[in-house]
Design an enzyme around this catalytic site. Structure first.
Site, short mmCIF file in Angstrom:
data_model
loop_
_atom_site.label_atom_id
_atom_site.label_comp_id
_atom_site.label_asym_id
_atom_site.label_seq_id
_atom_site.Cartn_x
_atom_site.Cartn_y
_atom_site.Cartn_z
N ASP A 16 0.79 -1.21 -0.11
CA ASP A 16 0.02 -0.10 0.06
C ASP A 16 0.87 1.27 -0.11
O ASP A 16 2.10 1.43 0.66
CB ASP A 16 -0.98 -0.03 1.15
CG ASP A 16 -2.07 1.05 1.21
OD1 ASP A 16 -2.26 1.26 0.05
OD2 ASP A 16 -2.34 1.54 2.20
N ARG A 20 -0.10 7.67 -2.81
CA ARG A 20 0.16 8.70 -2.14
C ARG A 20 1.80 8.98 -2.17
O ARG A 20 2.19 10.06 -2.29
CB ARG A 20 0.22 8.50 -0.64
CG ARG A 20 -1.34 8.56 -0.07
CD ARG A 20 -1.94 8.04 1.33
NE ARG A 20 -1.69 6.50 1.07
CZ ARG A 20 -1.67 5.89 2.13
NH1 ARG A 20 -1.45 6.24 3.27
NH2 ARG A 20 -1.89 4.30 1.90
N TRP A 21 2.64 7.83 -2.47
CA TRP A 21 4.03 8.33 -2.63
C TRP A 21 4.19 9.22 -3.84
O TRP A 21 4.99 9.89 -3.87
CB TRP A 21 4.85 6.76 -2.60
CG TRP A 21 6.29 6.89 -2.77
CD1 TRP A 21 7.11 6.77 -1.92
CD2 TRP A 21 7.10 6.65 -4.04
NE1 TRP A 21 8.51 6.93 -2.35
CE2 TRP A 21 8.52 6.61 -3.70
CE3 TRP A 21 6.70 6.81 -5.50
CZ2 TRP A 21 9.29 6.79 -4.76
CZ3 TRP A 21 7.73 7.03 -6.35
CH2 TRP A 21 9.00 6.82 -6.11
N ARG A 29 -0.31 8.68 -10.12
CA ARG A 29 -0.21 7.50 -9.29
C ARG A 29 0.41 6.22 -9.97
O ARG A 29 1.16 5.57 -9.22
CB ARG A 29 -1.70 6.91 -9.17
CG ARG A 29 -2.30 7.88 -8.02
CD ARG A 29 -4.19 7.62 -8.26
NE ARG A 29 -4.17 6.00 -7.70
CZ ARG A 29 -4.25 5.72 -6.42
NH1 ARG A 29 -3.99 6.53 -5.57
NH2 ARG A 29 -4.22 4.36 -6.22
N ASN A 64 -10.38 -3.02 -7.12
CA ASN A 64 -9.56 -2.18 -7.80
C ASN A 64 -10.24 -1.76 -9.09
O ASN A 64 -9.41 -1.07 -9.69
CB ASN A 64 -8.13 -2.62 -7.64
CG ASN A 64 -7.51 -2.65 -6.48
OD1 ASN A 64 -6.51 -3.10 -6.20
ND2 ASN A 64 -7.73 -1.45 -5.59
N ARG A 188 1.39 -4.60 6.22
CA ARG A 188 0.81 -3.80 5.32
C ARG A 188 1.66 -2.44 5.38
O ARG A 188 1.85 -1.84 6.77
CB ARG A 188 -0.59 -3.36 5.76
CG ARG A 188 -1.28 -2.48 4.97
CD ARG A 188 -2.69 -2.14 5.10
NE ARG A 188 -3.42 -1.25 4.06
CZ ARG A 188 -4.56 -1.24 3.50
NH1 ARG A 188 -5.29 -2.18 4.07
NH2 ARG A 188 -4.89 -0.42 2.62
N ILE A 195 -7.19 -4.72 7.01
CA ILE A 195 -6.80 -5.71 5.83
C ILE A 195 -7.54 -5.82 4.50
O ILE A 195 -7.19 -6.42 3.58
CB ILE A 195 -6.77 -7.11 6.44
CG1 ILE A 195 -8.01 -7.63 6.91
CG2 ILE A 195 -5.68 -7.36 7.80
CD1 ILE A 195 -8.17 -9.00 7.13
N SER A 196 -8.61 -4.83 4.46
CA SER A 196 -9.23 -4.40 3.09
C SER A 196 -9.43 -5.73 2.40
O SER A 196 -9.01 -5.76 1.10
CB SER A 196 -7.94 -3.63 2.07
OG SER A 196 -7.84 -2.19 2.78
N GLU A 207 -0.19 -12.85 12.49
CA GLU A 207 0.59 -11.77 13.07
C GLU A 207 0.33 -10.83 11.95
O GLU A 207 0.90 -10.84 10.94
CB GLU A 207 1.83 -12.09 13.90
CG GLU A 207 1.73 -13.34 14.65
CD GLU A 207 1.25 -12.87 16.10
OE1 GLU A 207 1.64 -11.77 16.47
OE2 GLU A 207 0.41 -13.63 16.58
#
Length: 241
Positions: A16, A20-21, A29, A64, A188, A195-196, A207
């Protein structure tokens, strides 16, 4: 970094933060998606070096498909390019590649490329791969449970009275991950803590590790730090130690 004492068998990553990066750099994007490929390469190498047996990556969700068509097309082109460039290297390193999800939604040429990569990286009969790399495409956890449930219902259609007492393993064998160990560790990136709709059944006792770095900045040292954090976890599976 010291050697990891308790290496997880299966590590899964929700990659993810690409968008934004890119936005932080005043780019489109897709620029983030393209740069994220190097992070994939770094994590595959680190996982194999550390003895992880299964590495799975959430590359494209069912949700998506609702993104702008131009972005979806670019992502699919990037997947084609990555398969073409990485398949030989994976095969040489003994890393098996498989793709899982609702692959019927993909275009035929991409499905063919995936199938070719799966065949090329399949180990010889009787030999275990060094590691299995799993890429989830057009995948959602709810869809996976639904399609498995439909197959289970069909299997029991002639004796539905037995379905109520069927063990959970009966449904698990119809999930797309049948035969693959559930993730021990789910990572993530980007600081989001959810966890989408990913591996909802399979992550029942995984974990979770949420890291702030955006995916294009995630590298070998970050992957190894995640393994080190996992090695310090006390996994009880609902029991008392």
């Amino acid at each position: 970094m010291e050697s990891i004492k308790n290496v997880p068998v299966h590590v899964s990553i929700i990659m993810d933060g690409n968008g934004r990066w890119a936005r932080e750099r005043n780019r489109e994007r897709v620029f983030g998606h393209s740069n994220g490929v190097e992070s994939v390469r770094a994590c595959v190498e680190a996982a194999a070096e550390e003895g992880v047996r299964y590495l799975s990556l959430f590359a494209f969700s069912e949700e998506n498909w609702a993104r702008p068509e131009s972005e979806v097309n670019t992502l699919m082109e990037l997947m084609m390019k990555s398969i073409a460039e990485e398949t030989d290297s994976l095969a040489e390193k003994g890393i098996r590649f498989i793709a899982l999800g609702n692959l019927s939604r993909l275009e035929a040429h991409l499905r063919e490329a995936i199938h070719g990569a799966e065949l090329k990286t399949m180990p010889p009969e009787g030999k275990e791969p060094r590691m299995t790399l799993i890429v989830f495409l057009s995948y959602s956890g709810k869809w996976d449970i639904m399609q498995a449930s439909a197959k289970l219902a069909q299997e029991y259609s002639s004796h539905p009275q037995d379905l109520a007492s069927a063990p959970m393993s009966e449904l698990e064998k119809h999930l797309v991950t049948a035969g693959i160990p559930d993730p021990d560790l789910l990572i993530r990136t980007s600081g989001e803590q959810r966890i989408s709709n990913y591996l909802l059944w399979q992550c029942a006792y995984s974990e979770f590790l949420f890291v702030d770095k955006m995916w294009p900045d995630f590298r070998k040292e970050d992957f190894r730090a995640a393994l080190a954090a996992f090695s310090n976890r006390d996994r009880r599976y609902g029991k008392v130690k």
